[in-house]
Design a protein around this motif. Structure first.
Motif, PDB file in Angstrom:
ATOM      1  N   TYR A  27       0.824  -1.207   0.000  1.00  0.00           N
ATOM      2  CA  TYR A  27       0.000   0.000   0.000  1.00  0.00           C
ATOM      3  C   TYR A  27       0.866   1.268   0.000  1.00  0.00           C
ATOM      4  O   TYR A  27       0.501   2.266  -0.620  1.00  0.00           O
ATOM      5  N   GLN A  28       2.019   1.221   0.658  1.00  0.00           N
ATOM      6  CA  GLN A  28       2.942   2.365   0.623  1.00  0.00           C
ATOM      7  C   GLN A  28       3.467   2.576  -0.790  1.00  0.00           C
ATOM      8  O   GLN A  28       3.565   3.723  -1.255  1.00  0.00           O
ATOM      9  N   TRP A  29       3.832   1.503  -1.466  1.00  0.00           N
ATOM     10  CA  TRP A  29       4.281   1.613  -2.864  1.00  0.00           C
ATOM     11  C   TRP A  29       3.196   2.278  -3.700  1.00  0.00           C
ATOM     12  O   TRP A  29       3.477   3.114  -4.545  1.00  0.00           O
ATOM     13  N   ARG A  30       1.966   1.891  -3.474  1.00  0.00           N
ATOM     14  CA  ARG A  30       0.842   2.440  -4.240  1.00  0.00           C
ATOM     15  C   ARG A  30       0.718   3.941  -3.991  1.00  0.00           C
ATOM     16  O   ARG A  30       0.555   4.720  -4.926  1.00  0.00           O
ATOM     17  N   ARG A  31       0.782   4.339  -2.714  1.00  0.00           N
ATOM     18  CA  ARG A  31       0.666   5.761  -2.369  1.00  0.00           C
ATOM     19  C   ARG A  31       1.816   6.574  -2.958  1.00  0.00           C
ATOM     20  O   ARG A  31       1.626   7.692  -3.414  1.00  0.00           O
ATOM     21  N   LYS A  32       3.022   6.016  -2.949  1.00  0.00           N
ATOM     22  CA  LYS A  32       4.209   6.718  -3.438  1.00  0.00           C
ATOM     23  C   LYS A  32       4.380   6.602  -4.951  1.00  0.00           C
ATOM     24  O   LYS A  32       5.209   7.285  -5.531  1.00  0.00           O
ATOM     25  N   GLY A  33       3.643   5.693  -5.578  1.00  0.00           N
ATOM     26  CA  GLY A  33       3.766   5.489  -7.020  1.00  0.00           C
ATOM     27  C   GLY A  33       5.037   4.756  -7.411  1.00  0.00           C
ATOM     28  O   GLY A  33       5.524   4.911  -8.524  1.00  0.00           O
ATOM     29  N   THR A  34       5.572   3.938  -6.505  1.00  0.00           N
ATOM     30  CA  THR A  34       6.830   3.238  -6.778  1.00  0.00           C
ATOM     31  C   THR A  34       6.654   1.749  -7.054  1.00  0.00           C
ATOM     32  O   THR A  34       7.599   1.097  -7.471  1.00  0.00           O
ATOM     33  N   GLY A  35       5.482   1.211  -6.818  1.00  0.00           N
ATOM     34  CA  GLY A  35       5.252  -0.222  -7.010  1.00  0.00           C
ATOM     35  C   GLY A  35       4.718  -0.520  -8.401  1.00  0.00           C
ATOM     36  O   GLY A  35       4.665   0.348  -9.268  1.00  0.00           O
ATOM     37  N   PRO A  36       4.315  -1.769  -8.606  1.00  0.00           N
ATOM     38  CA  PRO A  36       3.744  -2.135  -9.904  1.00  0.00           C
ATOM     39  C   PRO A  36       2.400  -1.436 -10.108  1.00  0.00           C
ATOM     40  O   PRO A  36       1.722  -1.075  -9.141  1.00  0.00           O
ATOM     41  N   ARG A  37       2.054  -1.248 -11.349  1.00  0.00           N
ATOM     42  CA  ARG A  37       0.789  -0.599 -11.679  1.00  0.00           C
ATOM     43  C   ARG A  37      -0.366  -1.476 -11.219  1.00  0.00           C
ATOM     44  O   ARG A  37      -0.386  -2.675 -11.460  1.00  0.00           O
ATOM     45  N   GLY A  38      -1.296  -0.881 -10.524  1.00  0.00           N
ATOM     46  CA  GLY A  38      -2.473  -1.602 -10.059  1.00  0.00           C
ATOM     47  C   GLY A  38      -3.730  -0.957 -10.596  1.00  0.00           C
ATOM     48  O   GLY A  38      -3.681   0.129 -11.174  1.00  0.00           O
ATOM     49  N   PHE A  39      -4.847  -1.610 -10.411  1.00  0.00           N
ATOM     50  CA  PHE A  39      -6.129  -1.065 -10.860  1.00  0.00           C
ATOM     51  C   PHE A  39      -7.213  -1.517  -9.896  1.00  0.00           C
ATOM     52  O   PHE A  39      -7.032  -2.463  -9.130  1.00  0.00           O
ATOM     53  N   ARG A  40      -8.312  -0.811  -9.929  1.00  0.00           N
ATOM     54  CA  ARG A  40      -9.425  -1.128  -9.040  1.00  0.00           C
ATOM     55  C   ARG A  40     -10.539  -1.832  -9.804  1.00  0.00           C
ATOM     56  O   ARG A  40     -10.850  -1.476 -10.941  1.00  0.00           O
ATOM     57  N   VAL A  41     -11.087  -2.828  -9.162  1.00  0.00           N
ATOM     58  CA  VAL A  41     -12.302  -3.493  -9.618  1.00  0.00           C
ATOM     59  C   VAL A  41     -13.308  -3.194  -8.512  1.00  0.00           C
ATOM     60  O   VAL A  41     -13.275  -3.829  -7.459  1.00  0.00           O
TER      61      VAL A  41
END
Length: 64
Positions: A27-41
């Motif tokens: 979740y930190q990667w997601r907030r910082k934009g440093t992790g893999p690209r994710g998407f919401r369903v």
């Protein structure tokens, strides 16, 4: 990553288990934009295994 990636979309817990980090790190990667690209369903976060593979490959390339 030595084991093959699943053919289904990954949950945040799947990703955390796959790379051996705590769930909060995903979740930190997601907030910082440093992790893999994710998407919401709907309200659920998912990751495409191919995007995860490419992200890991880019990390390995940077480390080389």
């Amino acid at each position: 990553m030595k084991r093959p990636l699943p053919s289904r979309y990954l949950t945040p817990m799947d990703l955390a288990d796959l790379v051996g980090v705590p769930l909060e790190t995903v979740y930190q990667w997601r907030r910082k934009g440093t992790g893999p690209r994710g998407f919401r369903v709907g309200r659920h976060l998912r990751f495409d295994p191919e995007d995860v593979r490419l992200w890991v490959a880019s990390l390995m390339e940077e480390a080389a």
